[in-house]
Enzyme design. Structure first.
Site, PDB file in Angstrom:
ATOM      1  N   LYS A  20       0.876  -1.188   0.000  1.00 25.93           N
ATOM      2  CA  LYS A  20       0.000   0.000   0.000  1.00 25.93           C
ATOM      3  C   LYS A  20       0.900   1.221   0.000  1.00 25.93           C
ATOM      4  CE  LYS A  20      -2.423   2.195   3.865  1.00 25.93           C
ATOM      5  NZ  LYS A  20      -3.364   1.920   4.983  1.00 25.93           N
TER       6      LYS A  20
ATOM      7  N   GLU B 185      -8.080   3.706  -0.744  1.00 26.52           N
ATOM      8  CA  GLU B 185      -8.548   3.854   0.627  1.00 26.52           C
ATOM      9  C   GLU B 185      -8.844   5.331   0.920  1.00 26.52           C
ATOM     10  OE1 GLU B 185      -5.713   2.000   3.245  1.00 26.52           O
ATOM     11  OE2 GLU B 185      -6.662   2.793   5.039  1.00 26.52           O
TER      12      GLU B 185
ATOM     13  N   LYS C 199     -10.001  -0.713  12.224  1.00 28.00           N
ATOM     14  CA  LYS C 199      -8.967  -0.364  13.188  1.00 28.00           C
ATOM     15  C   LYS C 199      -9.623  -0.400  14.552  1.00 28.00           C
ATOM     16  CE  LYS C 199      -6.158   2.487  10.128  1.00 28.00           C
ATOM     17  NZ  LYS C 199      -5.801   3.851   9.729  1.00 28.00           N
TER      18      LYS C 199
ATOM     19  N   GLY D   8      -3.596  -0.297  10.448  1.00 24.83           N
ATOM     20  CA  GLY D   8      -2.575  -0.076  11.483  1.00 24.83           C
ATOM     21  C   GLY D   8      -2.442   1.395  11.804  1.00 24.83           C
TER      22      GLY D   8
HETATM   23  O1  OSB Z   1      -4.662   5.596   7.217  1.00 34.49           O
HETATM   24  O2  OSB Z   1      -3.957   3.628   7.485  1.00 34.49           O
HETATM   25  C1  OSB Z   1      -3.865   4.831   7.730  1.00 34.49           C
HETATM   26  C2  OSB Z   1      -0.758   5.421   9.893  1.00 34.49           C
HETATM   27  C3  OSB Z   1      -1.169   6.503  10.643  1.00 34.49           C
HETATM   28  C4  OSB Z   1      -2.417   7.042  10.417  1.00 34.49           C
HETATM   29  C5  OSB Z   1      -3.257   6.494   9.453  1.00 34.49           C
HETATM   30  C6  OSB Z   1      -2.845   5.399   8.709  1.00 34.49           C
HETATM   31  C7  OSB Z   1      -1.568   4.874   8.920  1.00 34.49           C
HETATM   32  C8  OSB Z   1      -1.011   3.770   8.149  1.00 34.49           C
HETATM   33  C9  OSB Z   1       0.102   2.991   8.807  1.00 34.49           C
HETATM   34  O3  OSB Z   1      -1.315   3.512   7.017  1.00 34.49           O
HETATM   35  C10 OSB Z   1      -0.215   1.570   8.993  1.00 34.49           C
HETATM   36  C11 OSB Z   1       0.796   0.876   9.856  1.00 34.49           C
HETATM   37  O4  OSB Z   1       0.665   0.893  11.107  1.00 34.49           O
HETATM   38  O5  OSB Z   1       1.722   0.303   9.286  1.00 34.49           O
HETATM   39 MG    MG Z   2      -5.982   4.547   5.928  1.00 34.30          MG
END
Ligand code: OSB
Ligand code: MG
Length: 380
Positions: free
Chosen positions: A161, A213, A262, A290
């Protein structure tokens, strides 16, 4: 179980490398951990809020304040039969899902130890291993991005991603697709576009993306439905989905074809299970998002990802991708086939490294049940 004590602490930990999204760059993390103690057992949860209100309205400091002023006083000393009762216990407090999730999830950790079963099984999870992808921050140039992807694919990760924003999108997507024609590829916009840019987003259709996304506003469902009619790439909602009702509405409005869950965003394991069920009943695939978690949040994500609706690789990856040294042991590792094994021991399945946690702690508060009032003899 009686919730005897609740401890909230802030730890400060540096990421191995900066992480850039459409809303900013993160390097130093300020993370809140919640420890609950009952019946001689201790359970842990993590507040997944960011340092600033840029992903959602919560921050490390709003979560601290809501936890100390409202959540802990409501929960400390309470007797509960099951952590599934926690959302009702906290229902007077609106929003602040990430603060609530840390408390509820700590109690799920305890309950799974009490029953002597892995947390994943207690939640209804069936998978023995979960499929892993990586989320890559925005890079300066496509040339800088390609070797990073190469390294992640070599480590076994099953899907890539990339974060995008206006001006840092098509060129990056085209370069990745050209270099890696068959890789499972998706993009995350973190609300950086507007519906008026649908024609631009339609150009992404040429690159066979698994999904885009959260392209539009963080609190929108309706415009995403209008966008989805105009583009072929499946829309995945992240920021907009806070509970199972949102998931149902979004699916029925055809605002998305995929949902990421999440734990913090939906308020904990109870609501996460309801979102998973709402999606599974409607054949909408889900995956685990995440928030740059430490090992504690990561362990909860692994347990949740074992539920049957999690059919796509999530953003749950190895501790070593984020931290020089994680706060759990063993650290989370990824197999060469790009999976994480779901722990088979009771509780989280990882031990919290207390020494390391204490070294990183910058503040802490402990909440206990209010002592029963001592009867005072009234004088005559
Ligand atoms: O939108 O998925 C998200 C990290 C901080 C805030 C929002 C997002 C993210 C990530 C990181 O995409 C995902 C990870 O923990 O590797
Ligand atoms: Mg996201």
């Amino acid at each position: 179980m009686k919730i005897e004590t609740l401890t909230i602490r802030e730890i400060q930990v540096g990421l191995k490398s900066p992480f850039e999204t459409s809303f900013g760059t993160i390097w130093q993390r300020r993370i809140l951990l919640v420890e609950a103690c009952t019946d001689g057992l201790s359970g842990w949860g993590e507040v997944t809020a960011g340092e600033g209100p840029f992903y959602n309205p919560e921050t490390t400091d709003t979560a601290w304040s809501v936890f100390c002023d409202f959540l802990a006083p409501l929960a400390a000393g309470k007797e509960i039969d099951n952590p599934a009762e926690v959302p009702a216990l906290l229902s007077a407090i609106r929003g602040h899902e990430m603060a609530k999730a840390a408390l509820e999830n700590a109690l799920w950790d305890i309950e799974s130890q009490r029953q002597g079963v892995p947390l994943a099984r207690l939640l209804g999870g069936t998978a023995k291993e979960i499929a892993c992808g990586v989320s890559l921050g925005i890079q300066n140039s496509p040339e800088a991005l390609l070797p990073i992807i190469e390294r992640e694919l070599a480590a076994g990760y099953q899907r890539i991603k990339i974060k995008i924003k206006p001006g840092k999108d098509l060129e990056f997507i085209a370069a990745v697709r050209k270099r890696f024609p068959a890789v499972k590829l998706m993009v995350d916009a973190n609300s950086a576009y507007r519906l008026e840019q649908a024609a631009h987003l339609k150009e992404f259709d040429a690159f066979d993306l698994m999904m885009i996304e959260q392209p539009l506003s963080w609190d929108d469902i309706f415009d995403h439905a209008r966008l989805q009619t105009q583009i072929r790439t499946p829309v995945c909602l992240d920021e907009s989905i806070h509970n199972a009702n949102h998931a149902r509405a979004a699916i029925e409005m055809k605002a998305c074809r995929v949902i990421n869950i999440k734990l913090g965003r939906v308020g904990g394991h109870s609501e996460a299970r309801r979102v998973e069920e709402a999606c599974r009943e409607r054949s909408v695939p889900v995956w685990c998002g995440g928030m740059l978690e430490t090992g504690i949040g990561r362990a909860h994500n692994i347990a949740m990802s074992s539920l049957p609706g999690f059919v796509l690789p999530g953003d749950v990856s190895a501790s070593q991708r984020y931290w020089q040294e994680d706060i759990i042991e063993p650290e989370v590792e990824v197999t060469p086939r790009g999976t994480i094994e779901v722990p088979a021991s009771p509780g989280l399945g990882y031990a919290v490294r207390r020494k390391r946690v204490e070294q990183c702690t910058v503040r802490q508060e402990v909440f206990r049940a209010k002592p029963a009032p001592v009867p005072v003899a009234s004088g005559g």
